[in-house]
Design a protein around this motif. Sequence first.
Motif, PDB file in Angstrom:
ATOM      1  N   LEU A 223      -3.359   1.966   6.989  1.00 53.38           N
ATOM      2  CA  LEU A 223      -2.220   1.120   6.655  1.00 53.38           C
ATOM      3  C   LEU A 223      -1.111   1.906   5.964  1.00 53.38           C
ATOM      4  CD1 LEU A 223      -1.120  -1.756   6.746  1.00 53.38           C
ATOM      5  CD2 LEU A 223      -2.433  -2.270   4.673  1.00 53.38           C
ATOM      6  N   GLU A 224      -1.479   2.937   5.195  1.00 52.05           N
ATOM      7  CA  GLU A 224      -0.477   3.708   4.459  1.00 52.05           C
ATOM      8  C   GLU A 224       0.484   4.459   5.390  1.00 52.05           C
ATOM      9  OE1 GLU A 224      -3.206   7.710   3.724  1.00 52.05           O
ATOM     10  OE2 GLU A 224      -2.676   6.430   2.026  1.00 52.05           O
ATOM     11  N   LEU A 225       0.105   4.627   6.653  1.00 54.77           N
ATOM     12  CA  LEU A 225       0.968   5.321   7.615  1.00 54.77           C
ATOM     13  C   LEU A 225       2.036   4.416   8.232  1.00 54.77           C
ATOM     14  CD1 LEU A 225      -1.334   7.503   9.929  1.00 54.77           C
ATOM     15  CD2 LEU A 225       0.601   8.306   8.558  1.00 54.77           C
ATOM     16  N   LEU A 226       1.817   3.113   8.207  1.00 52.11           N
ATOM     17  CA  LEU A 226       2.520   2.229   9.134  1.00 52.11           C
ATOM     18  C   LEU A 226       3.892   1.741   8.683  1.00 52.11           C
ATOM     19  CD1 LEU A 226      -0.445   0.030  10.443  1.00 52.11           C
ATOM     20  CD2 LEU A 226       0.403   2.232  11.287  1.00 52.11           C
ATOM     21  N   GLY A 227       4.229   1.850   7.409  1.00 45.82           N
ATOM     22  CA  GLY A 227       5.494   1.312   6.920  1.00 45.82           C
ATOM     23  C   GLY A 227       6.716   1.770   7.699  1.00 45.82           C
ATOM     24  N   PRO A 228       6.844   3.082   8.021  1.00 45.82           N
ATOM     25  CA  PRO A 228       8.037   3.542   8.728  1.00 45.82           C
ATOM     26  C   PRO A 228       8.263   2.884  10.091  1.00 45.82           C
ATOM     27  CG  PRO A 228       6.946   5.393   7.685  1.00 45.82           C
ATOM     28  CD  PRO A 228       6.027   4.212   7.535  1.00 45.82           C
ATOM     29  N   LEU A 229       7.237   2.243  10.632  1.00 47.13           N
ATOM     30  CA  LEU A 229       7.425   1.511  11.888  1.00 47.13           C
ATOM     31  C   LEU A 229       8.338   0.306  11.688  1.00 47.13           C
ATOM     32  CD1 LEU A 229       3.792   1.581  13.328  1.00 47.13           C
ATOM     33  CD2 LEU A 229       5.714   3.044  13.942  1.00 47.13           C
ATOM     34  N   GLY A 230       8.523  -0.103  10.435  1.00 47.93           N
ATOM     35  CA  GLY A 230       9.381  -1.248  10.168  1.00 47.93           C
ATOM     36  C   GLY A 230      10.855  -0.957  10.303  1.00 47.93           C
ATOM     37  N   CYS A 231      11.246   0.341  10.297  1.00 48.08           N
ATOM     38  CA  CYS A 231      12.665   0.668  10.426  1.00 48.08           C
ATOM     39  C   CYS A 231      12.885   1.986  11.151  1.00 48.08           C
ATOM     40  CB  CYS A 231      13.345   0.687   9.057  1.00 48.08           C
ATOM     41  SG  CYS A 231      15.140   0.972   9.157  1.00 48.08           S
ATOM     42  N   GLY A 232      12.742   3.122  10.471  1.00 47.46           N
ATOM     43  CA  GLY A 232      13.181   4.397  11.010  1.00 47.46           C
ATOM     44  C   GLY A 232      12.522   4.790  12.321  1.00 47.46           C
ATOM     45  N   ILE A 233      11.202   4.701  12.380  1.00 47.05           N
ATOM     46  CA  ILE A 233      10.489   5.107  13.590  1.00 47.05           C
ATOM     47  C   ILE A 233      10.824   4.165  14.738  1.00 47.05           C
ATOM     48  CG2 ILE A 233       8.236   5.598  14.597  1.00 47.05           C
ATOM     49  CD1 ILE A 233       9.005   7.485  12.298  1.00 47.05           C
ATOM     50  N   SER A 234      10.870   2.860  14.439  1.00 50.23           N
ATOM     51  CA  SER A 234      11.226   1.883  15.472  1.00 50.23           C
ATOM     52  C   SER A 234      12.667   2.060  15.940  1.00 50.23           C
ATOM     53  CB  SER A 234      11.035   0.455  14.945  1.00 50.23           C
ATOM     54  OG  SER A 234       9.673   0.135  14.822  1.00 50.23           O
ATOM     55  N   THR A 235      13.547   2.470  15.031  1.00 53.70           N
ATOM     56  CA  THR A 235      14.944   2.681  15.417  1.00 53.70           C
ATOM     57  C   THR A 235      15.065   3.770  16.471  1.00 53.70           C
ATOM     58  OG1 THR A 235      15.830   1.893  13.307  1.00 53.70           O
ATOM     59  CG2 THR A 235      17.213   3.387  14.577  1.00 53.70           C
TER      60      THR A 235
ATOM     61  N   PRO B 110       2.539  10.344  18.311  1.00 52.54           N
ATOM     62  CA  PRO B 110       1.976  10.891  17.071  1.00 52.54           C
ATOM     63  C   PRO B 110       2.977  10.967  15.920  1.00 52.54           C
ATOM     64  CG  PRO B 110       2.464  12.677  18.586  1.00 52.54           C
ATOM     65  CD  PRO B 110       2.776  11.394  19.330  1.00 52.54           C
ATOM     66  N   PHE B 111       3.469   9.818  15.497  1.00 48.88           N
ATOM     67  CA  PHE B 111       4.482   9.803  14.437  1.00 48.88           C
ATOM     68  C   PHE B 111       3.930  10.264  13.099  1.00 48.88           C
ATOM     69  CE2 PHE B 111       2.571   5.631  13.944  1.00 48.88           C
ATOM     70  CZ  PHE B 111       2.585   5.419  12.581  1.00 48.88           C
ATOM     71  N   ASP B 112       2.594  10.342  12.974  1.00 49.49           N
ATOM     72  CA  ASP B 112       2.008  10.830  11.726  1.00 49.49           C
ATOM     73  C   ASP B 112       2.394  12.282  11.444  1.00 49.49           C
ATOM     74  OD1 ASP B 112       0.392  11.405  14.044  1.00 49.49           O
ATOM     75  OD2 ASP B 112      -1.233  12.022  12.733  1.00 49.49           O
ATOM     76  N   LYS B 113       2.844  13.018  12.464  1.00 48.22           N
ATOM     77  CA  LYS B 113       3.254  14.408  12.269  1.00 48.22           C
ATOM     78  C   LYS B 113       4.582  14.524  11.521  1.00 48.22           C
ATOM     79  CE  LYS B 113       0.868  16.045  16.439  1.00 48.22           C
ATOM     80  NZ  LYS B 113      -0.243  16.657  15.678  1.00 48.22           N
ATOM     81  N   LEU B 114       5.256  13.391  11.304  1.00 49.85           N
ATOM     82  CA  LEU B 114       6.552  13.399  10.639  1.00 49.85           C
ATOM     83  C   LEU B 114       6.459  13.155   9.135  1.00 49.85           C
ATOM     84  CD1 LEU B 114       8.574  11.166  13.173  1.00 49.85           C
ATOM     85  CD2 LEU B 114       8.049  13.609  13.322  1.00 49.85           C
ATOM     86  N   VAL B 115       5.315  12.695   8.635  1.00 52.59           N
ATOM     87  CA  VAL B 115       5.273  12.114   7.294  1.00 52.59           C
ATOM     88  C   VAL B 115       4.711  13.072   6.242  1.00 52.59           C
ATOM     89  CG1 VAL B 115       4.886   9.883   8.425  1.00 52.59           C
ATOM     90  CG2 VAL B 115       2.962  11.050   7.349  1.00 52.59           C
ATOM     91  N   LYS B 116       5.119  12.807   4.999  1.00 53.57           N
ATOM     92  CA  LYS B 116       4.537  13.445   3.824  1.00 53.57           C
ATOM     93  C   LYS B 116       4.431  12.376   2.741  1.00 53.57           C
ATOM     94  CE  LYS B 116       5.205  17.128   0.376  1.00 53.57           C
ATOM     95  NZ  LYS B 116       6.075  18.261  -0.070  1.00 53.57           N
ATOM     96  N   PHE B 117       3.308  12.344   2.037  1.00 50.88           N
ATOM     97  CA  PHE B 117       3.058  11.299   1.050  1.00 50.88           C
ATOM     98  C   PHE B 117       3.465  11.731  -0.361  1.00 50.88           C
ATOM     99  CE2 PHE B 117       0.136  10.176   4.467  1.00 50.88           C
ATOM    100  CZ  PHE B 117       0.382   8.820   4.601  1.00 50.88           C
TER     101      PHE B 117
ATOM    102  N   GLY C 205       7.950  -1.258   4.200  1.00 55.74           N
ATOM    103  CA  GLY C 205       6.712  -1.552   3.489  1.00 55.74           C
ATOM    104  C   GLY C 205       5.552  -1.883   4.418  1.00 55.74           C
ATOM    105  N   ALA C 206       4.353  -1.524   3.971  1.00 54.06           N
ATOM    106  CA  ALA C 206       3.117  -1.917   4.646  1.00 54.06           C
ATOM    107  C   ALA C 206       2.106  -2.277   3.570  1.00 54.06           C
ATOM    108  CB  ALA C 206       2.584  -0.797   5.523  1.00 54.06           C
ATOM    109  N   GLY C 207       1.381  -3.348   3.785  1.00 54.32           N
ATOM    110  CA  GLY C 207       0.425  -3.755   2.770  1.00 54.32           C
ATOM    111  C   GLY C 207      -0.450  -4.896   3.224  1.00 54.32           C
ATOM    112  N   ILE C 208      -1.019  -5.576   2.250  1.00 62.55           N
ATOM    113  CA  ILE C 208      -1.988  -6.635   2.506  1.00 62.55           C
ATOM    114  C   ILE C 208      -1.452  -7.942   1.931  1.00 62.55           C
ATOM    115  CG2 ILE C 208      -4.352  -7.404   2.079  1.00 62.55           C
ATOM    116  CD1 ILE C 208      -5.077  -4.409   1.742  1.00 62.55           C
TER     117      ILE C 208
ATOM    118  N   VAL D 115       0.841  -1.195   0.000  1.00 61.65           N
ATOM    119  CA  VAL D 115       0.000   0.000   0.000  1.00 61.65           C
ATOM    120  C   VAL D 115       0.877   1.245   0.000  1.00 61.65           C
ATOM    121  CG1 VAL D 115      -1.672   1.329   1.354  1.00 61.65           C
ATOM    122  CG2 VAL D 115      -1.963  -1.145   1.084  1.00 61.65           C
ATOM    123  N   ALA D 116       1.890   1.254   0.846  1.00 65.45           N
ATOM    124  CA  ALA D 116       2.797   2.394   0.921  1.00 65.45           C
ATOM    125  C   ALA D 116       4.087   1.967   1.608  1.00 65.45           C
ATOM    126  CB  ALA D 116       2.151   3.554   1.683  1.00 65.45           C
ATOM    127  N   THR D 117       5.182   2.643   1.259  1.00 67.45           N
ATOM    128  CA  THR D 117       6.502   2.323   1.806  1.00 67.45           C
ATOM    129  C   THR D 117       7.205   3.598   2.243  1.00 67.45           C
ATOM    130  OG1 THR D 117       6.708   0.409   0.341  1.00 67.45           O
ATOM    131  CG2 THR D 117       8.747   1.270   1.293  1.00 67.45           C
TER     132      THR D 117
END
Length: 374
Positions: free
Chosen positions: A164-176, A338-345, A67-70, A39-41
């Motif tokens: 779901l489109e918000l969640l990809g960064p949790l796989g690396c940068g945000i979790s780091t 509120p990590f959504d404040k960091l993102v731009k699509f 990545g985040a998807g189905i 969905v989004a990366t």
Amino acid sequence: MSDQAQARAAVVRQKGGPFQIEDVTLEAPRESEVRVRIVATGMCHTDMIVRDQFYAVPLPVVLGHEGAGIVEKVGRGVTKVVPGDHVVIAFAFCGKCDLCTTGHPAYCREFYDRNFGGGRKDGSTATQAQGKPLHDHFFGQSSFSTLAIATERNVVKVRKDVPLELLGPLGCGISTGAGAVLNSMRIPAGSTFAAFGSGAVGLSAIMAARLAGATTIIAVDVKPNRLQLAMALGATHTVNGASEDAVKVIRTATGSRGVDFALESTGNPRILRQAVEALDILGTCGVVGAPPMGTEAAFDVNDLMVPGKRIQGIVEGDSVPDVFIPQLIDLFMQGRFPFDKLVKFYALEQINEAAKDSEKGDTLKPIIRMSRPA
């Protein structure tokens, strides 16, 4: 083969070259693999340094590792997820070595081969373009693509009531960033903390430090807009490194002591030295910034030894993704992270624009939305 799937992917074909949008073919998932419709990366600094060959991942390659998807299709041996599940894709690890089995998969003994090798552990790839193989399995996913092949181990099933489109960064940068504070350094309540670098990783660390109960949280950066956002996300003090002496300001803010904990996320050896110098007695500096291979840093040995300071390398926030990513999502849904404040699509076709905006510091965390394959 009827089990093959068509996708569109961003391909890097030469050192420092652009991401090229191409039609690709993915083979069916193998026994323990999962095919995910992306969905989004998120775009991470590591994508750019591999594009530029700071890390020698073989080319041509499909990058993308947030990545985040189905889930679309699973291999015969997969039981963790089923088609239709929402997933975030984290880093690859073997799951069998002593470090994986004791709760430290980010330090897997096969980490580099599985994440930077340009293919599966056996050297094979799942992706072709124009009838020729492309390197893939970057961080066990290569998710700058409308479809990605991951493994059962590195997909994390997530709740379906979150965008779901918000969640990809949790796989690396945000979790780091968050994991460096909560898992690696385990900052206790009442402590003092400084983030050297207030990009997506540093700001995630600031949010986590507030969650942990740190009472003095200092953001260091050279961009006023980032420092302003840091204050909104939990920083109690800011330092503009372009015009202020960070070490001096930090010592003033802490009653001449220095901070208990610091996190260096810029990859700049000069800034790392500042982070070490800014520590109090028995302080710890976590290092997550990724410079080119072979980069060396200097520090005063006596300033490290006599006060009992520590320098700690940190990978992926030392997280167990199946545990930590759902925790961060729950905190986000409660309004506490509120990590959504960091993102731009950006659209997939805008991926080079996203990279430029990230490198200039204009965008903290680009997220690439995938169009459906033609």
